[in-house]
Scaffold this active site. Sequence first.
Site, PDB file in Angstrom:
ATOM      1  N   ASP A  74       0.842  -1.204   0.000  1.00 48.92           N
ATOM      2  CA  ASP A  74       0.000   0.000   0.000  1.00 48.92           C
ATOM      3  C   ASP A  74       0.875   1.252   0.000  1.00 48.92           C
ATOM      4  O   ASP A  74       2.065   1.192   0.320  1.00 48.92           O
ATOM      5  CB  ASP A  74      -0.967   0.008   1.195  1.00 48.92           C
ATOM      6  CG  ASP A  74      -0.320  -0.439   2.498  1.00 48.92           C
ATOM      7  OD1 ASP A  74       0.936  -0.405   2.599  1.00 48.92           O
ATOM      8  OD2 ASP A  74      -1.047  -0.822   3.419  1.00 48.92           O
ATOM      9  N   ASN A 143      -7.953  -1.516  13.609  1.00 50.18           N
ATOM     10  CA  ASN A 143      -9.371  -1.572  13.229  1.00 50.18           C
ATOM     11  C   ASN A 143      -9.692  -2.797  12.384  1.00 50.18           C
ATOM     12  O   ASN A 143     -10.757  -2.870  11.784  1.00 50.18           O
ATOM     13  CB  ASN A 143      -9.774  -0.292  12.480  1.00 50.18           C
ATOM     14  CG  ASN A 143      -9.020  -0.133  11.163  1.00 50.18           C
ATOM     15  OD1 ASN A 143      -8.138  -0.923  10.844  1.00 50.18           O
ATOM     16  ND2 ASN A 143      -9.378   0.886  10.398  1.00 50.18           N
ATOM     17  N   HIS A 145      -7.930  -3.816   9.715  1.00 51.70           N
ATOM     18  CA  HIS A 145      -7.503  -3.773   8.311  1.00 51.70           C
ATOM     19  C   HIS A 145      -6.314  -4.699   8.063  1.00 51.70           C
ATOM     20  O   HIS A 145      -5.548  -5.009   8.975  1.00 51.70           O
ATOM     21  CB  HIS A 145      -7.228  -2.336   7.832  1.00 51.70           C
ATOM     22  CG  HIS A 145      -6.034  -1.641   8.416  1.00 51.70           C
ATOM     23  ND1 HIS A 145      -6.001  -0.279   8.649  1.00 51.70           N
ATOM     24  CD2 HIS A 145      -4.805  -2.090   8.785  1.00 51.70           C
ATOM     25  CE1 HIS A 145      -4.817   0.062   9.121  1.00 51.70           C
ATOM     26  NE2 HIS A 145      -4.071  -1.012   9.219  1.00 51.70           N
ATOM     27  N   GLU A 150      -9.775  -1.337   4.604  1.00 54.99           N
ATOM     28  CA  GLU A 150     -10.409  -0.841   5.819  1.00 54.99           C
ATOM     29  C   GLU A 150     -11.752  -1.533   6.063  1.00 54.99           C
ATOM     30  O   GLU A 150     -12.286  -2.196   5.163  1.00 54.99           O
ATOM     31  CB  GLU A 150     -10.633   0.672   5.667  1.00 54.99           C
ATOM     32  CG  GLU A 150      -9.348   1.487   5.481  1.00 54.99           C
ATOM     33  CD  GLU A 150      -8.641   1.787   6.789  1.00 54.99           C
ATOM     34  OE1 GLU A 150      -8.460   0.875   7.612  1.00 54.99           O
ATOM     35  OE2 GLU A 150      -8.249   2.958   6.975  1.00 54.99           O
TER      36      GLU A 150
HETATM   37  P1  PGA Z   1       1.351  -1.804  13.327  1.00 57.39           P
HETATM   38  O1  PGA Z   1       0.360  -1.679  12.081  1.00 57.39           O
HETATM   39  O2  PGA Z   1       2.225  -2.955  13.008  1.00 57.39           O
HETATM   40  O3  PGA Z   1       2.105  -0.520  13.357  1.00 57.39           O
HETATM   41  O4  PGA Z   1       0.494  -2.047  14.513  1.00 57.39           O
HETATM   42  C1  PGA Z   1      -0.250  -2.829  11.615  1.00 57.39           C
HETATM   43  C2  PGA Z   1      -1.134  -2.484  10.445  1.00 57.39           C
HETATM   44  O5  PGA Z   1      -1.847  -1.473  10.493  1.00 57.39           O
HETATM   45  O6  PGA Z   1      -1.127  -3.247   9.476  1.00 57.39           O
END
Ligand code: PGA
Length: 250
Positions: A74, A143, A145, A150
């Site tokens: 992404d 959340n 994702h 999302e």
């Molecule tokens: P993080 O992010 O490893 O910083 O918790 C994970 C993600 O959003 O894929």
Amino acid sequence: MSGAAAGFGLTIVPDARAMGGAAADAVAAAIHHAPEAAIAVPTGSTPLPMFEELVGRVRRGELDLSRAHLYCLDEYLGVTADDPNSLTGWLRRAFLEPAGVDPTRIHVVPAADADPAAAAARYEAELAERGGLALAVLGLGPNGHVAYNEPGTDAESRTRIVSLTPESIAQASAYWEGELPIPERAITVGVGTLREARRIVLIVSGAAKADILRRALQEPMSEAVPASWLRLEGERLTVIADEAAASRLD
Ligand code: PGA
């Protein structure tokens, strides 16, 4: 602890360092099978122990990533790969460059293209021409994702432009430097695209992820928690969680 739950593999390890080691084993296995394997890796803080382990193995001569094709998952819309805030730049600094991945084999999400929707479709088509992903290593967002798919993402989604939730924008702000506001849109590889990977490894660490991991693995699959769709792939999915992240699993 290791075992099968609802068809997918679940490996629970003591801590984030062990999670990184187990995830590095999955990358090494893909490379052992095919040195030119197409592998996607996530950004965020979760993969850092995996990156550290992989870079260590490369430096000790135990692993050769120089022929692998590495796919970014992404990127913020309109942000170029050489922007210091880009996800691609972060990935290059944290992993791809120290691991010795050939720059011509790093596949960058074309988020600054003049026609980003068409460019997203091309990214997807180019990946398909290569035979798809041998391995997708994914993090789990707070959340639910995966990549920037999302809540509200359906199981068949493809590589496309998406709007980020306020929660994801807040999460991204921890990494963002400078005056510019964080872009509210991104291009992400789709859930449907990720599900086609021959192996999917979801890495999760820390108590802050315990509730969303329980929802992803133990509640009915739904658009509310996009990571839950990965369970459709049964045994091709392996979840590697540390004890803190797994603490709310039955
Ligand atoms: P993080 O992010 O490893 O910083 O918790 C994970 C993600 O959003 O894929």
